[in-house]
Motif scaffolding. Structure first.
Motif, mmCIF file in Angstrom:
data_model
loop_
_atom_site.group_PDB
_atom_site.id
_atom_site.type_symbol
_atom_site.label_atom_id
_atom_site.label_comp_id
_atom_site.label_asym_id
_atom_site.label_seq_id
_atom_site.Cartn_x
_atom_site.Cartn_y
_atom_site.Cartn_z
ATOM 1 N N LEU A 32 0.836 -1.206 0.000
ATOM 2 C CA LEU A 32 0.000 0.000 0.000
ATOM 3 C C LEU A 32 0.868 1.251 0.000
ATOM 4 O O LEU A 32 0.553 2.245 -0.676
ATOM 5 C CB LEU A 32 -0.925 -0.002 1.218
ATOM 6 C CG LEU A 32 -2.083 -1.001 1.196
ATOM 7 C CD1 LEU A 32 -2.752 -1.061 2.569
ATOM 8 C CD2 LEU A 32 -3.113 -0.612 0.135
ATOM 9 N N ALA A 33 1.960 1.209 0.756
ATOM 10 C CA ALA A 33 2.850 2.369 0.844
ATOM 11 C C ALA A 33 3.445 2.735 -0.508
ATOM 12 O O ALA A 33 3.618 3.917 -0.818
ATOM 13 C CB ALA A 33 3.967 2.095 1.853
ATOM 14 N N CYS A 34 3.749 1.746 -1.331
ATOM 15 C CA CYS A 34 4.387 2.033 -2.619
ATOM 16 C C CYS A 34 3.369 2.348 -3.711
ATOM 17 O O CYS A 34 3.746 2.753 -4.812
ATOM 18 C CB CYS A 34 5.285 0.880 -3.051
ATOM 19 S SG CYS A 34 4.429 -0.578 -3.671
ATOM 20 N N GLY A 35 2.087 2.145 -3.416
ATOM 21 C CA GLY A 35 1.059 2.479 -4.393
ATOM 22 C C GLY A 35 0.353 1.287 -5.007
ATOM 23 O O GLY A 35 -0.528 1.445 -5.859
ATOM 24 N N ALA A 36 0.728 0.084 -4.582
ATOM 25 C CA ALA A 36 0.068 -1.124 -5.083
ATOM 26 C C ALA A 36 -1.157 -1.442 -4.239
ATOM 27 O O ALA A 36 -1.414 -0.806 -3.216
ATOM 28 C CB ALA A 36 1.042 -2.304 -5.071
ATOM 29 N N GLY A 246 7.225 -8.524 -1.554
ATOM 30 C CA GLY A 246 5.998 -7.829 -1.951
ATOM 31 C C GLY A 246 6.294 -6.602 -2.773
ATOM 32 O O GLY A 246 5.592 -6.300 -3.756
ATOM 33 N N LEU A 247 7.344 -5.879 -2.397
ATOM 34 C CA LEU A 247 7.746 -4.680 -3.130
ATOM 35 C C LEU A 247 8.229 -5.047 -4.533
ATOM 36 O O LEU A 247 7.866 -4.392 -5.521
ATOM 37 C CB LEU A 247 8.842 -3.964 -2.344
ATOM 38 C CG LEU A 247 9.025 -2.460 -2.552
ATOM 39 C CD1 LEU A 247 7.774 -1.698 -2.137
ATOM 40 C CD2 LEU A 247 10.225 -1.963 -1.744
ATOM 41 N N ILE A 248 9.048 -6.090 -4.634
ATOM 42 C CA ILE A 248 9.532 -6.542 -5.940
ATOM 43 C C ILE A 248 8.358 -6.903 -6.844
ATOM 44 O O ILE A 248 8.314 -6.512 -8.017
ATOM 45 C CB ILE A 248 10.481 -7.738 -5.779
ATOM 46 C CG1 ILE A 248 11.810 -7.299 -5.164
ATOM 47 C CG2 ILE A 248 10.724 -8.430 -7.121
ATOM 48 C CD1 ILE A 248 12.733 -8.442 -4.789
ATOM 49 N N CYS A 249 7.395 -7.642 -6.316
ATOM 50 C CA CYS A 249 6.253 -8.064 -7.122
ATOM 51 C C CYS A 249 5.458 -6.858 -7.609
ATOM 52 O O CYS A 249 5.013 -6.818 -8.760
ATOM 53 C CB CYS A 249 5.358 -9.002 -6.311
ATOM 54 S SG CYS A 249 4.175 -9.920 -7.316
ATOM 55 N N CYS A 269 14.895 0.864 -3.751
ATOM 56 C CA CYS A 269 13.900 1.533 -2.907
ATOM 57 C C CYS A 269 13.980 1.019 -1.473
ATOM 58 O O CYS A 269 13.982 1.803 -0.516
ATOM 59 C CB CYS A 269 12.507 1.295 -3.480
ATOM 60 S SG CYS A 269 11.151 2.031 -2.523
ATOM 61 N N MET A 270 14.087 -0.295 -1.305
ATOM 62 C CA MET A 270 14.123 -0.882 0.037
ATOM 63 C C MET A 270 15.414 -0.524 0.762
ATOM 64 O O MET A 270 15.391 -0.193 1.962
ATOM 65 C CB MET A 270 13.977 -2.404 -0.063
ATOM 66 C CG MET A 270 13.720 -3.082 1.268
ATOM 67 S SD MET A 270 12.099 -2.632 1.936
ATOM 68 C CE MET A 270 11.937 -3.869 3.243
#
Length: 320
Positions: A32-36, A246-249, A269-270
Motif C-alpha cells: 500500500l505504501a508504494c502504491g500497489a 511484496g515490493l519486488i512483485c 527503494c528498500m
C-alpha cells in the motif's frame, strides 16, 4: 528508479500475496505504501478466481503447510496461464525436505519470473542442500562468487535471481541485443561498471558478457547488478525480506516490459528506505532522550521503514 515509481503509482497493480503468516500485515502495508493494492487470499478454493484478476503473484514459503502449498500451486498455474508475473521467495527452503520438494516441483511445473533468497537459500536450491541456520544466512561468498551463483540460478530457471544481504545481487540471462537495448550504459564487460550514489544506497549496473555456465562450454550473456545501502537495523525486524518480496512483485507487475529494471528499482527503494528509516529514528530518538520516554527500537524502525517507502514512492525524496 523514478520512472518505475511513476509507473507503479499510475498503474496501482493488484498483487496477490500468499505469504508468510508472521509478516502478512507488513507485506500488505508496504505494498500500500508504494502504491500497489494487496490481496491476501489463501484458500485453495478461490485461487483461480482471485489470481486471474491480479497483476502479480507473490509466493512466500515461510510458514508452510500442505493446504497453503496447494493454494500456491493453483495460483501459480493460473498466473502462468494468464502471463501474470510470479515472485517466489525461498524463505528457509533448505530447512526441511517439505519446503525443498515443493519449490523443486513448482519450478519444474511453472515458469517463475523472479526467485529471491539469501545466499544460503539460493545455494540450497541450486545444490538441493540444507540451511542449517534456519532462515538466516550461514554461507559466505565474495562478490564475484555471489554474482556467479545468481547467474547460475538465472540460467537454470530462466528467471531473474535476487540474492539478498548487506549487498543485494540481481542477475538475468539475456542475449546480446537485449543487454544493449535494456541497459542505458551499454556495458558489456565485467571491468566496466557505472555507479550512482545517494545518501542511503548505491546501485551498480553492469553487464557480464559471455559467462561460461554449462558443462558443454556454451557462453551466455547476463545483466548483473549489485545494490548496497540499507541499515543494520533491518536485521532486527522480522519480515524485511518478506516485505521486499511484496515490493519486488509490485514493481515488476507495474512494468513487465523491463522486469530486471523493475527488480533493481525495488531493491534500491528498500535499501534507501532502510537508511532513511534509521536516520529518522536516530533524529527522533535525540528528542526523547529522557528517562520518562522509551527510546525508539526495532518496532519503531519497522514503522519508519514502511513510512520511508511511502515517502520515497510519493516523491518526497529524490533517489536513484
Amino acid at each position: 528508479m523514478n520512472n518505475f515509481i511513476e509507473k507503479l503509482k499510475s498503474r496501482s497493480p493488484l498483487i496477490h500475496n500468499i505469504t508468510n503468516m508472521v509478516t502478512i500485515n507488513d507485506v500488505a502495508n508496504i505494498e500500500l505504501a508504494c502504491g500497489a493494492r494487496p490481496i491476501m487470499a489463501m484458500a485453495p478454493q478461490e485461487m483461480d478466481e482471485v489470481t486471474c484478476i491480479c497483476d502479480g503473484l507473490n509466493l512466500n514459503i515461510g510458514t508452510p503447510y500442505e493446504e497453503r502449498f496447494e493454494a500456491m500451486r493453483i495460483a501459480a498455474r493460473m498466473a502462468a496461464k494468464k502471463n501474470i508475473p510470479i515472485v517466489l521467495d525461498l524463505v528457509g527452503v533448505g530447512v526441511s525436505r517439505f519446503r525443498m520438494d515443493f519449490v523443486m516441483s513448482l519450478l519444474d511445473e511453472v515458469h517463475v519470473d523472479v526467485i529471491k533468497g539469501n545466499l544460503s537459500e539460493v545455494k540450497a536450491v541450486m545444490e538441493h542442500g540444507r540451511c542449517d541456520g534456519g532462515v538466516e544466512v550461514t554461507d559466505t561468498a565474495d562478490e564475484s562468487d555471489a554474482k556467479a551463483l545468481a547467474c547460475r540460478a538465472a540460467l537454470r530457471y530462466g528467471c531473474i535471481c535476487v540474492i539478498t544481504g548487506e549487498t543485494d545481487y540481481v542477475a538475468e540471462l539475456c542475449d546480446e541485443a537485449d543487454c544493449y537495448d535494456n541497459n542505458e550504459r551499454s556495458l558489456m564487460s565485467t571491468d566496466a561498471m557505472s555507479t550512482d550514489a545517494t545518501d542511503t544506497g548505491v546501485m551498480d549496473n553492469c553487464v557480464v558478457n559471455a559467462v561460461t555456465s554449462d558443462a558443454d562450454g556454451y557462453t551466455h550473456n547476463y545483466r548483473v547488478g549489485s545494490i548496497t545501502g540499507g541499515h543494520s537495523m533491518m536485521k532486527r525486524v522480522t519480515g524485511t525480506g518478506c516485505m521486499l518480496s511484496g515490493l519486488i512483485c509490485a514493481f515488476v507487475a507495474a512494468d513487465c516490459d523491463d522486469k530486471y529494471g523493475a527488480v533493481t528499482a525495488a531493491l534500491s527503494c528498500m535499501k534507501s528506505a532502510g537508511g532513511l528509516a534509521a536516520s529518522d529514528m536516530a533524529e527522533h530518538g535525540r528528542e526523547t532522550n529522557s528517562c520518562y520516554f522509551i527510546k525508539p527500537g526495532n518496532a519503531t524502525y519497522r514503522d519508519r521503514l514502511i513510512d520511508a517507502v511511502y515517502h520515497i514512492c510519493d516523491g518526497d525524496y529524490e533517489l536513484m
